[in-house]
Design a protein around this motif. Structure first.
Motif, PDB file in Angstrom:
ATOM      1  N   HIS A 295       1.096  -1.267  -0.027  1.00 18.58           N
ATOM      2  CA  HIS A 295       0.066  -0.021  -0.034  1.00 18.58           C
ATOM      3  C   HIS A 295       0.911   1.323  -0.097  1.00 18.58           C
ATOM      4  CE1 HIS A 295      -2.479  -3.232   1.283  1.00 18.58           C
ATOM      5  NE2 HIS A 295      -3.579  -2.339   1.782  1.00 18.58           N
ATOM      6  N   CYS A 350      -8.189  -2.473  -1.573  1.00 20.35           N
ATOM      7  CA  CYS A 350      -8.202  -3.657  -0.327  1.00 20.35           C
ATOM      8  C   CYS A 350      -9.113  -3.767   0.742  1.00 20.35           C
ATOM      9  CB  CYS A 350      -6.682  -3.299   0.381  1.00 20.35           C
ATOM     10  SG  CYS A 350      -6.173  -4.390   1.579  1.00 20.35           S
ATOM     11  N   CYS A 352      -9.011  -4.047   3.560  1.00 23.17           N
ATOM     12  CA  CYS A 352      -8.702  -3.288   4.759  1.00 23.17           C
ATOM     13  C   CYS A 352      -9.520  -1.665   5.020  1.00 23.17           C
ATOM     14  CB  CYS A 352      -7.179  -2.985   5.140  1.00 23.17           C
ATOM     15  SG  CYS A 352      -6.381  -1.865   3.953  1.00 23.17           S
TER      16      CYS A 352
HETATM   17 ZN   LIG Z   1      -5.183  -3.456   2.797  1.00 20.83          ZN
END
Ligand SMILES: [Zn+2]
Length: 475
Positions: A295, A350, A352
């Protein structure tokens, strides 16, 4: 008697104590406000949406461009020659109109690249050769750059539950001075780090490392992938149990290959976490709690991925060179800096929740090892000392075709003298050890590889490395 002389006269343990007390006080002072401001900011900004992040990036870019136009001779020239002004750079497309900054340009124009509104007393000199074999010198703002970097790194580590004050084993190319007397580690009580020598990892000595780590009960192991791989291979071969206290391996400064990750996960039975950054502090990216894609931190700078054809890479799985504009170094600003590292593009979002640009993996920074006469493996990143040893050479490259012997080929700068040869030999000998014969060779030019990279080591000697086949298949 001065305070300094008094300190010098103290017996060793007291001296160490004083050193650590001073270290603690000074790091609190140095990392204080800048560290906490950056850290607190990141805890919020990492959850911003793309629009807000891009807005922030443009604000920082504007500040950086105004600064370089005002204070950096090299960039004044760049703008003047193109007839452009910082105010003409309004978006990311405009940024691409500025020329690349290459390592060669930095080597030749360092004084013109330094911001004149930063007095030298406020600067810290940094050097890097990276995996590219082109040594670079540049400046950071003393205290500030380190504090910001630390805040970003700790924010990365939080993703695998690292907390400030956690106990760490460190296996990152450190020289441990007591190693010659048979003590292969030292303890840093300020950071709670057990620092292991990366230069004594032989079959005879590794059992001592393992016993010491078990006794220390670390929460995390910070390591160069190549160094921790040596330990992992030994543990696997001897069926040694993992360390139950370790929550994750924190791997940086070298590329972590899939075969290494597999081996490390198998042996250590924990998360293997990796991040990518450079000493120049122009780009930083790390994995997250959910996956192993890198990232890219938009708060750290603007990162472009430029393909072989000179255009930006936009297709999944395509490789490009990482070109970075950093926000954290106003002393030697890097704008559109060609890192010579290769990354693989991903358009994924992602799980997350962070809206960061992802790289599927880092392709460059090949992990390379030198084999000593007694069969020790020395990682290239460990050799790449951050010091002034390589100041007077343009490029360097190790060449090994025989166990225990290595040639260090250099391309001299005009300022190179015989003294440099002696200095390099002396410093490299410290890193390589007595079971290694070292020769210095001189070349007019070191050619690039097909992908345009410099290789740090040409390794002709077949290294006994079982996973190597897997490695070849993967890349
Ligand atoms: Zn992530």
């Amino acid at each position: 008697m001065s305070l300094k002389d008094f300190a010098k006269s103290l017996p060793h343990p007291l001296k160490q104590g004083l050193k650590y007390a001073y270290g603690a006080a000074s790091s609190r002072f140095r990392y204080g406000k800048v560290f906490w401001d950056t850290y607190n900011f990141l805890q919020e900004s990492q959850w911003w949406n793309r629009e807000k992040l891009e807005e922030y990036q443009m604000r920082l870019l504007e500040k950086m461009l105004n600064h370089v136009y005002e204070n950096v001779a090299y960039y004044q020239k760049v703008f003047d020659q193109s007839g452009s002004k910082p105010k003409n750079i309004q978006d990311f497309d405009d940024l691409r109109k500025l020329p690349y900054l290459t390592k060669e340009i930095i080597q030749e124009n360092l004084s013109d690249l330094m911001a004149r509104n930063y007095p030298k007393s406020k600067l810290r000199y940094g050097t890097t050769g990276g995996s590219t074999g082109i040594p670079l010198g540049f400046y950071h703002e003393k205290g500030v750059s380190e504090a910001k970097e630390r805040a970003f790194i700790i924010t990365l580590w939080h993703r695998v539950n690292f907390k400030m004050g956690d106990r760490c084993v460190v296996l990152r190319g450190n020289v441990v001075h007591s190693a010659n007397k048979g003590k292969f580690w030292e303890y840093d009580p300020v950071n709670k780090y057990l620092i292991l020598s990366s230069y004594h990892m032989t079959n005879e000595i590794l059992p001592k490392y393992i016993a010491k780590i078990r006794e220390f009960k670390p929460d995390f192991i910070q390591a160069y992938p190549s160094a921790i791989t040596i330990l992992a291979r030994f543990m696997k071969k001897n069926n040694i149990e993992p360390f139950s206290s370790v929550k994750a391996l924190l791997c940086g400064s070298e590329n972590l290959y899939p075969w290494q990750r597999e081996l490390l996960e198998e042996v250590f039975q924990c998360r293997v976490y990796s991040w990518y950054g450079d000493a120049e502090q122009a780009v930083l990216a790390g994995e997250c709690e959910k996956n192993t894609y890198y990232h890219l931190f938009p708060e750290y700078g603007i990162t472009e991925l430029i393909g072989n054809d000179g255009n930006e890479v936009t297709k999944d799985g395509e490789i490009g060179e990482i070109v970075a504009t950093g926000f954290n170094n106003f002393a030697t600003p890097f704008i559109r800096y060609k890192t010579m590292d290769l990354g693989v593009f991903s358009s994924k979002k992602c799980q997350c929740g962070r809206q960061y640009q992802l790289l599927e993996r880092i392709e460059g920074r090949l992990q390379e090892l030198i084999v000593t006469k007694t069969g020790r493996l020395i990682s290239m990143t460990a050799i790449n000392m951050h010091s002034d040893v390589f100041d007077n050479i343009k490029q360097f490259q190790f060449y090994q075709d025989k166990k225990g012997e290595v040639i260090f080929n250099v391309v001299k700068k005009n300022t190179y003298t015989k003294k440099d040869t002696e200095y390099i030999k002396r410093e490299l000998h410290k890193k390589l050890g007595d079971d290694m014969r070292l020769e210095i060779g001189f070349l007019g030019h070191i050619p690039r590889t097909q992908t345009g990279k410099y290789r740090f080591l040409i390794q002709k000697f077949p290294i006994e490395f079982g996973e190597n086949d897997k490695f070849r298949k993967n890349f």
